[in-house]
Structures are given as C-alpha cells and as structure tokens.
Design a protein around this motif. Structure first.
Motif, PDB file in Angstrom:
ATOM      1  N   PRO A  84       1.286  -1.563  -0.077  1.00 21.88           N
ATOM      2  CA  PRO A  84       0.155  -0.271   0.541  1.00 21.88           C
ATOM      3  C   PRO A  84       0.695   1.400   0.593  1.00 21.88           C
ATOM      4  N   MET A  85       0.815   2.291  -0.872  1.00 21.37           N
ATOM      5  CA  MET A  85       0.876   3.823  -1.117  1.00 21.37           C
ATOM      6  C   MET A  85      -0.513   4.932  -1.067  1.00 21.37           C
ATOM      7  N   VAL A  86      -0.011   5.279   0.679  1.00 22.75           N
ATOM      8  CA  VAL A  86      -0.827   6.598   0.743  1.00 22.75           C
ATOM      9  C   VAL A  86      -0.037   7.916   0.492  1.00 22.75           C
ATOM     10  N   SER A  87      -0.369   8.414  -0.205  1.00 18.65           N
ATOM     11  CA  SER A  87       0.067   9.757  -1.092  1.00 18.65           C
ATOM     12  C   SER A  87      -0.021  10.969  -0.554  1.00 18.65           C
ATOM     13  N   TYR A  88       0.980  12.250   0.046  1.00 24.51           N
ATOM     14  CA  TYR A  88       0.418  13.491   0.511  1.00 24.51           C
ATOM     15  C   TYR A  88      -0.319  14.145  -0.411  1.00 24.51           C
ATOM     16  N   PHE A  89       0.806  14.546  -2.074  1.00 26.51           N
ATOM     17  CA  PHE A  89       0.553  15.378  -2.355  1.00 26.51           C
ATOM     18  C   PHE A  89       0.292  14.912  -4.136  1.00 26.51           C
ATOM     19  N   ASN A 106      -2.017  16.296   5.064  1.00 20.87           N
ATOM     20  CA  ASN A 106      -1.679  15.517   4.070  1.00 20.87           C
ATOM     21  C   ASN A 106      -1.125  13.799   5.012  1.00 20.87           C
ATOM     22  N   VAL A 107       0.100  14.555   5.538  1.00 17.28           N
ATOM     23  CA  VAL A 107       0.995  13.464   5.329  1.00 17.28           C
ATOM     24  C   VAL A 107       0.238  12.785   6.687  1.00 17.28           C
ATOM     25  N   TYR A 108      -0.206  13.877   8.083  1.00 16.52           N
ATOM     26  CA  TYR A 108       0.165  13.841   9.078  1.00 16.52           C
ATOM     27  C   TYR A 108      -2.148  12.507   8.858  1.00 16.52           C
ATOM     28  N   LYS A 109      -2.873  12.573   8.443  1.00 16.96           N
ATOM     29  CA  LYS A 109      -4.071  12.349   7.767  1.00 16.96           C
ATOM     30  C   LYS A 109      -3.605  10.328   7.447  1.00 16.96           C
ATOM     31  N   VAL A 143     -11.398   1.887   6.129  1.00 19.84           N
ATOM     32  CA  VAL A 143     -10.439   2.712   7.168  1.00 19.84           C
ATOM     33  C   VAL A 143     -11.651   4.127   7.018  1.00 19.84           C
ATOM     34  N   ASN A 144     -12.005   4.809   8.081  1.00 21.29           N
ATOM     35  CA  ASN A 144     -13.320   5.751   8.460  1.00 21.29           C
ATOM     36  C   ASN A 144     -12.799   6.283   9.838  1.00 21.29           C
ATOM     37  N   PHE A 145     -12.685   7.385   9.900  1.00 24.45           N
ATOM     38  CA  PHE A 145     -12.082   8.325  11.474  1.00 24.45           C
ATOM     39  C   PHE A 145     -12.624   9.054  10.820  1.00 24.45           C
ATOM     40  N   THR A 146     -12.208  10.155  12.094  1.00 17.80           N
ATOM     41  CA  THR A 146     -11.740  11.861  11.744  1.00 17.80           C
ATOM     42  C   THR A 146     -10.961  12.326  12.732  1.00 17.80           C
ATOM     43  N   THR A 147     -10.481  13.376  12.328  1.00 22.18           N
ATOM     44  CA  THR A 147      -9.216  14.166  12.620  1.00 22.18           C
ATOM     45  C   THR A 147      -9.463  14.946  14.301  1.00 22.18           C
ATOM     46  N   GLN A 148      -8.657  15.371  14.638  1.00 20.34           N
ATOM     47  CA  GLN A 148      -8.864  16.021  15.501  1.00 20.34           C
ATOM     48  C   GLN A 148      -8.739  18.145  15.257  1.00 20.34           C
ATOM     49  N   PHE A 149      -9.098  17.880  14.119  1.00 17.18           N
ATOM     50  CA  PHE A 149      -8.970  18.872  13.041  1.00 17.18           C
ATOM     51  C   PHE A 149     -11.096  18.786  13.167  1.00 17.18           C
ATOM     52  N   GLY A 150     -11.409  17.874  12.502  1.00 21.85           N
ATOM     53  CA  GLY A 150     -12.354  17.738  12.780  1.00 21.85           C
ATOM     54  C   GLY A 150     -12.988  17.004  11.139  1.00 21.85           C
TER      55      GLY A 150
END
Length: 879
Positions: A179-184, A420-423, A468-475
């Motif tokens: 798996p690759m998860v790109s941020y950009f 995006n990296v954080y997520k 996957v399904n979650f909510t960040t601290q930023f909402g």
C-alpha cells in the motif's frame, strides 16, 4: 510517455533481479536459508525501529546528480543540492504522527511503529531506488525460516509527492499489493484501480481540483481563459480533464493551451508569453510546479504583461518564492486552490527536539537532520570540507538553538501538505489497528482467517485501508472511495499585496464534495483584485447576448466566440445567451425588443375608430331620416300625393329601409357568433323586403295604367291590398328560407385571420358557405333587376307624377352600387371587406330613400300647390 514506460520496465526488471537470489533460496532446499541483496542503495534518510515499520518518501532536496545504477560493493551517495526545509518539515510530521500514535494507548496498543524516511531529491530514479529500498529492506542479508514467516521491511509507504513518481513506483509495488498513501500526488490517472490497486491518497484528485476551478470560473462569469501546464503527468492529465469537464459543463472555453518547458528555454517562454499578451483572455490558469513558474514569470516581467488574473493549482498556490516585491505587481490577486489546512498541536515542540547525531555525523541514518543543521546555521560538522575553516566557516556543535533562527521548519501556522502526511500516517495506523482487532474465525480472508502481527502481509492492509474511516482532531473525516481517493475538499486562497509591499496569502473560501455535489463557498469581500477597479475582471471571448438576440457561432472559433443575431419577427429570446429564438403563440407577437411576447393587436371595424364612427353616424342618420319621412307621410297621409302612391306600401318601404340602415350596425364591432349569423340574414331579408315593396309598387303602377284603358278593369282585381301584402310576404319568406338553410348547413362564424398581417389578428366573419352567400345576393339582384325592368317599361306613362321613373332611377343606383360591391368586397382584406359591405348597404339605402321619397317630400313640404289631384293627373296646378 514511451520513455516513461521504458523506465518502468527497466526498473521492474531491476526490482525482480534484486530478489532473484532470495527466490532461489526459498524454492530449493539446496540453497541457504538467507536472502542476499544483489546491491544496496545508500540514500538520505531518517530511521526509527519498531514492531511495524512504515516507509516515507519526501522531497528534501531539489536537484541531484544521479549515481551509477550498476551493482557495486562500494556505496554511492547521490549528490543532492538545494535543501528544501518544507520537505524536511513534512518528513518530521510523519515522525511526529508515529510518535503520537505510539503514545496513544487506544490506537495500536502494545504495538510500536517505526519509520524509514527517504529523500527522493525530486528525481524519479532516486525516488524509485528509495521505494525499492523500503520494499526490500536495508539489511544486506535477511535470514528466513522454512516458511518464510516474518514481517515485510515496511508495511506501507507514505508518498510520493509527485504524480509521475507515484505512477512509476505504484505500478511496480502494486504488483505485490504494497500500500502507498500519497499526500501530494493529484493526477486523476492514479484513480484507475486496475492499474494502481494498492494506491491511496489523502489529497483530492486533479479531477476534483479541475472541477473546483471550473466552479470559480463560472462563479465570476469567466468563460474565456488560458491554460498553462507542466510537461508531465500532473499537467497533461489536468489539461485533459480540464478540456473534458469544461466542455461538458458548458462553462467556458480555452483561449489557448500551452505546455511550459522544463528548464530555461528563453525562445519557447518568449513565445508562450507573447501568446498570453495578445490573447483577449484575462484569466490564466496554471497547472505547474513552482520552479516552472519562476522561469515563466521572468519572461512575464521582461515583457511587462499586466492586467491578468492568475489562477494557481495547489502545486504553487503557497509558493513563497513567487511572493516577492518584483513579482507581486503581476501575481497580486492570484486565486489558488490549496490543500486543506489543518492544525497539528505539538508539532512545533516535537521539531524543536531534533538534534544532529554527533557520533555518526556521516551516517545515512541521520543524514537529513545533519544537512538541515548545516543549512540552517551555515556551519559544517567535523571533519569539514577542505579550506572551510580557513575561509572563515564555522563548525557545528549540535547545541545551536533552533528558536534563535528564522526557519520555516518551525512555522506550523499553515500546515497543508503536512496535514495530508498526518492523515496518511493515521490512515495506515487505523487500518493496521482494525486488522489486529479481527476475531479469529470471523476474519475477511480465506477460511475467515485474520491477519496477525507475526505474519503480516501488505495486501491484508490494503483491504482494511479501503474500509478505514476516522475523524482527525481538526474535525475532518478521512475515508477512501472505491478508487482510493479521499473525501475531496480544497481551500480557495488569494494573494494579497499589502500597502507596505508585504504579501499575505489568505483563505477566502472552500470547495468541497457534499451530498448536493461540489459546493463552492467564497467570501468575495475579502478577495483582493489587482486591478484599478478593485473588481473582478471581465474575461469573455464575446460579450453576452442580451434578451432579444441569439448566439451564432463564429466559424472556425471556439463556441464561446459568437455573434449576437436579433430574433426575427414573431420570435423572442427572454434569457441571456439564448441559443435559439422561440416562436410566440398564435395569438401573440414579439415585442419591439424581441424579449417577450405581447398579445397581437386585434383589428376589426370598431365603433371607436374614425371609420367606424363615420359609418355608424351615417347608419343612424339614414334611420333618423327614414323616421322623419315616415312621420311626414303619416302626417300627410290624406294628401293626394301620398294616397296616389299606395301609402301602405310606402310605409312598408320606409320600415324596410330603416331596417336596411340599422342592419349595417351589425357589421361594426367585435365579431361574435350571433352577429356573424345575424348580419347577413338581416341584410338579406331587409333588402328583399325593400325590393319586394318596390317590385309590387311597380306592378301596381302598371296594373293601374292598364285598368285605365277600355276593358282593363280586370287587371286591378289581381293587385288588391291583400295580394300586395301576400306578394311581399312570399318574396321575403323565400329569402328567409335561404338564410335559414345557409345558417343551418354552414353557419357564418367569427375567425381570427393572421394571413393579412403577422403582427395583427384580423377578426372577421367567414361566410361559412360561399354558395349560401351567393344565393342570398343573387336573389336580391334578381328582384332588383326585375323591378328595374318593370319600372323601365312604365317610365313613359302619361301621369304627371309617374313613380315608375323614380323607381327606375332608384333601381339603377341600387344595381350600380351592388355591381361595384362584388369586386371591391373580394379584393378588400380584413375589416375593409366589412367597410365595403356597410358602404354598399348605406349607399344603396340612401339611393333608394332619396330617389323614391325625396321628390315626394319636396312637393309635400315645399310645393304643396302641386300636392293636388289635378296636378298629379296633369290637369294643371290649382291656385
């Protein structure tokens, strides 16, 4: 693209060869139980051990000198130049997110995450080497048990930042479901699940970015724009999406599409800027990287091309290198699409804790931190380059204070790629957490099995990443659709040029996907427009066509270039930029402006118009005269001249003439069914009654003359009062029967005639049956001719006052009027046919009235001496 495919094939073979020695060992017991790498790449990176390791690819340097790609025992280090602090901040964000997860007892308890982060140096070859190193591991020899059990070197990779590198790397690693998860990486092509089955991203696809830009174009009415793209997958796919979506939305056209050259190509840049300067498009959209924009803006400044509204893709929206006093006169007011900003609490404190590794300052383990230190404090670690100290350079101690320097590394106020990296890190962590929470026997894999920490497989993590399904601290909610794309949301940014020549990039709105579709929200009051008017510019190929016109495409030009053609008569367009003019309903006509339909003017012989007033006055005048004459005759009914002319028939004739005058009023006014039916019936019966009286009068005159001769007394018994009344009644009844048959078989009716005038409705009465109308007129004509012939024969009778002469003259006038009526009636359009018929009725009625009763009234009123029996018999005038 062919060169790109050649690189992919070569790197795929390279990847497979590096594993050939390991595969042989696994397949045959004759080989050792170890896996030996054929070669090892030495790359800039940061590493931390853990139970499960996540990989990362970041752009920490801009340029590089590609090392020798041959397998050699001597390590080769790529020469990377131009340190990018923002790239290191992104890498540090990943390290922080992993440290935060490790401290979270609710997420991955009893599991420690580690990381291996590499610098791709903005180069495909180095980025690919880094990916292979992450997938194959950094150990030169990996000991395996008989079942090849054990965790892979990395369970997933966060990266890459480039679409091109992500395509190349994911093409190969996707074969092994790593798996690759790109941020950009935003290229819409990466949404192809068949080609990239294990690729995910926390940044929206370019397809959504393109639609977001089109939303902005439509919001401000910009239908004419230029598009500049970079010559790579990012730019080419964006251009393809832009052209397709713009055509489907009907929101505008591209005035030009230019590909920015890599490197400094003065001639090509001069040509592109010249196209921009000559174009009428005031909006320029750029899908390119900031280094290409730098070269472009140099030429824009040289040619002094101002008055453009720039729209930036996310690749250069936040590029501080372009926000300089020299470029802001040109780039001020830029609207850009930016990655969603997020707040990561604690990141600044975490970054402040980094320190270089003084014991292993030449180790690749901490190479990036050491380079950052040297870049930030302008020092060198021992041993420095030759002549460094002699030239006045200082040595790094590792104890320098980061808070005392101005570095972007510590600026955590506007975290966008970092968010995006954080997520992405949290998405991998949540997927791993969900996998480890699986209950044995109820898992999603073969035989309802679950993944385990002792035998993790990358493809198992792909399964859980998809869910996957979650909510960040930023909402913000984080999940992936069927293509591996995150829920799309972008911020809309505006480059503000402050009076003190400082620049500020401010958030003026957002574009997001919702249940209603793409939603654009803009705070227009905050937007800075770099124009004298301080208002949004106009950018159209042709001005909008106002209501009353339609658009006509200009041959050979885009559909946004058109002429405005006025609608023809009877057609309208009530909207701006109508493609066609629509016809008005039958009873309506186009307004002078051709923008709405108005009721057609109705035309008929009205009581209110001068012509109708004159005819009405004439009709009433004739009726009034008939009443006066009737009164005179009644008053003088015992005088010889009244008695000698058959007073009863005279009274009937006057009544019938009054009806003739009055029936003309039925031809005036709005036609209705009863007036259409009654007008011709009343006209026909009234005139037959009138002509019948005249005919009987004539016959009585002839009978009286014959009775005056010897032996002629028998003629009078056939013309007594009863016979006279019966004759008039029979002749009139025949006309009544004709009218009844006509009305019953084909009744006259009102009709809206639009053949005479397009913009008018002529209300008229259609006769229903031409034959019926012809028989009615023919019967009147037959009686009139018969009366004329009989009166003509009696014109020379010896009486002094011979009424046959008057009847002859009156019938001559009557026939002349109605002979002239027929061609005039046929050739007269609309209400003028009614005018002709009314005029014929009045003219013939006045002719009969004056001819028959004028001389008698003259004698009664003015020459009473002639109103004696002797005078009438021709024996002289009494004194």
């Amino acid at each position: 693209m062919s060169a790109f495919l050649d690189i992919n094939l070569f790197l795929l073979m390279y990847f497979m060869l590096s594993y050939s020695h390991c595969s042989s060992a696994i397949l045959s017991p004759l080989y050792s139980t170890s896996c030996q790498l054929l070669g090892q790449f030495h790359l800039n990176g940061m590493h931390k051990a853990g139970d499960v390791v996540l990989g990362g690819l970041f752009q920490v340097h801009f340029f590089s000198v590609f090392p020798d790609m041959s397998f050699t025992s001597k390590p080769q280090h790529p020469t990377c130049n131009s340190f990018d602090v923002l790239g290191l901040r992104q890498a540090q964000t990943m390290a922080f997110a992993i440290d935060e997860i490790n401290r979270n007892s609710n997420l991955l308890p009893n599991v420690t995450l580690g990381y291996s982060l590499y610098d791709n140096c903005l180069t495909l070859g180095i980025g690919f080497r880094a990916a292979l190193s992450l997938a194959s591991g950094r150990e030169e020899q990996l000991m395996l048990d008989k079942t090849c059990a054990g965790n892979p070197p990395v369970l997933g990779i966060v990266g890459d930042s480039s679409s091109t590198r992500s395509i190349a790397i994911s093409t190969v690693l996707g074969l092994y479901r790593v798996p690759m998860v790109s941020y950009f990486a935003t290229c819409s092509c990466l949404s192809d699940r068949q080609k990239f089955p294990s690729f995910f991203r926390t940044i929206p696809s370019d397809a959504f970015q393109v639609r977001a830009m089109i939303q902005i174009l439509r919001h401000f009415g910009w239908t004419w724009a230029g598009l500049l793209i970079s010559d790579d997958d990012y730019g080419l796919h964006a251009a393809r999406s832009f052209q397709s979506d713009l055509a489907q939305s009907g929101g505008g056209c591209l005035a030009y599409l230019e590909v920015l050259p890599w490197g400094n190509d003065p001639a090509e840049l001069r040509r592109i800027v010249d196209v921009m300067r000559k174009s009428t498009a005031r909006v320029v959209i750029v899908f390119a990287h900031e280094n290409l924009m730098i070269n472009l803006m140099k030429e824009v400044v040289r040619q002094n091309v101002t008055g453009l509204q720039w729209m930036a893709s996310e690749a250069w929206t936040a590029a501080t290198v372009l926000q300089t006093p020299q470029l802001m006169p040109y780039l001020g007011g830029t609207l850009g699409i930016a990655i969603r900003r997020g707040h990561i609490s604690g990141l600044r404190d975490f970054v402040l804790q980094i320190r270089p590794d003084l014991q292993h300052n030449n180790s690749y383990e901490n190479y990036l931190v050491n380079q950052f230190w040297e870049h930030t404090f302008q020092c060198k670690f021992a041993p420095p380059q030759a002549g460094w100290v002699e030239a006045g350079g200082s040595l790094c101690t590792g104890q320098e204070d980061l808070e005392n320097v101005d570095t972007e590394l510590l600026d955590t106020s506007d975290l966008r790629p970092e968010y995006n990296v954080y997520k992405a890190v949290y998405a991998l962590a949540y997927a791993l957490h969900d996998m480890l929470q699986c209950e044995p026997g109820r898992g999603p894999f073969s035989g309802h099995s679950c993944g385990s920490l002792q035998r993790l497989e990358p493809w198992q993590l792909v399964y859980y990443l998809e869910k996957v399904n979650f909510t960040t601290q930023f909402g913000d909610q984080v999940s992936f659709d069927e293509n591996g794309d995150a829920l799309p949301i972008y911020d809309v940014m505006n480059w503000l040029w402050l009076p003190d020549r400082r620049t500020k990039v401010q958030n003026v709105g957002e574009v997001k996907q919702s249940a209603k579709g793409e939603e654009l929200t803009l705070d227009e009051d905050k937007i800075f427009w770099n124009f004298e008017s301080k208002q949004p510019p106009r950018s159209v190929c042709s001005e909008s066509c106002p209501p009353g016109t339609r658009m006509a495409r200009k041959k050979g030009e885009p559909e946004c270039c058109f002429d405005c053609i006025p609608c023809s008569e009877g057609k309208i367009s009530n909207m701006t930029d109508s493609m066609e003019c629509t016809s008005c309903p039958e009873d309506f006509w186009s307004s002078p402006q051709r923008d709405h339909c108005v009721p057609k003017e109705t035309e008929f012989l009205s009581y209110n118009e001068p012509l109708g007033i004159c005819l009405t006055t004439a009709s009433l005048l004739g009726t009034f005269i008939c009443v006066i004459v009737l009164g005179i005759f009644i008053h003088h009914r015992n005088t010889p001249i009244v008695r000698a002319n058959n007073s009863e028939l005279s009274f009937q004739l006057l009544l019938s003439l009054k009806l003739c005058f009055l029936c003309s009023l039925l031809f005036i006014g709005r036609p209705r069914l009863w007036t259409c039916q009654l007008r011709h019936a009343a006209f026909g019966i009234s005139f037959v009654l009138c002509i019948s009286c005249i005919l009987v009068k004539t016959m009585v005159v002839l009978a009286v003359f014959k009775a005056s001769k010897p032996g002629g007394g028998a003629h009078l018994k056939w013309f007594g009062p009863l016979q006279q009344r019966g004759t008039v009644l029979v002749l009139t009844s025949i006309q009544a029967a004709i009218c009844t048959a006509w009305i019953v078989s084909a009744s006259p009716a009102p009709y809206k005639n639009t053949q005479y005038h397009n913009d008018k409705i002529v209300y008229e009465c259609v006769v229903g049956s031409t034959v019926g109308f012809g028989v009615l007129l023919g019967y009147i004509g037959l009686l009139a001719i018969l009366s004329f012939l009989l009166a003509f024969l009696a014109r020379n009778l010896p009486d002094t006052f011979n009424e046959a002469k008057l009847i002859t003259f009156s019938m001559l006038i009557f026939c002349a009027v109605w002979v002239a009526f027929v061609p005039a009636y046929v050739s007269s359009p609309g209400k003028y046919a009614d005018v002709v018929e009314v005029f014929a009725i009045l003219a013939s009625s006045f002719g009969l009235l004056v001819s028959l009763f004028g001389p008698k009234c003259y004698i009664i009123l003015l020459r009473p001496e002639r109103n004696t029996k002797k005078a009438i018999m021709g024996r002289g005038i009494e004194s």
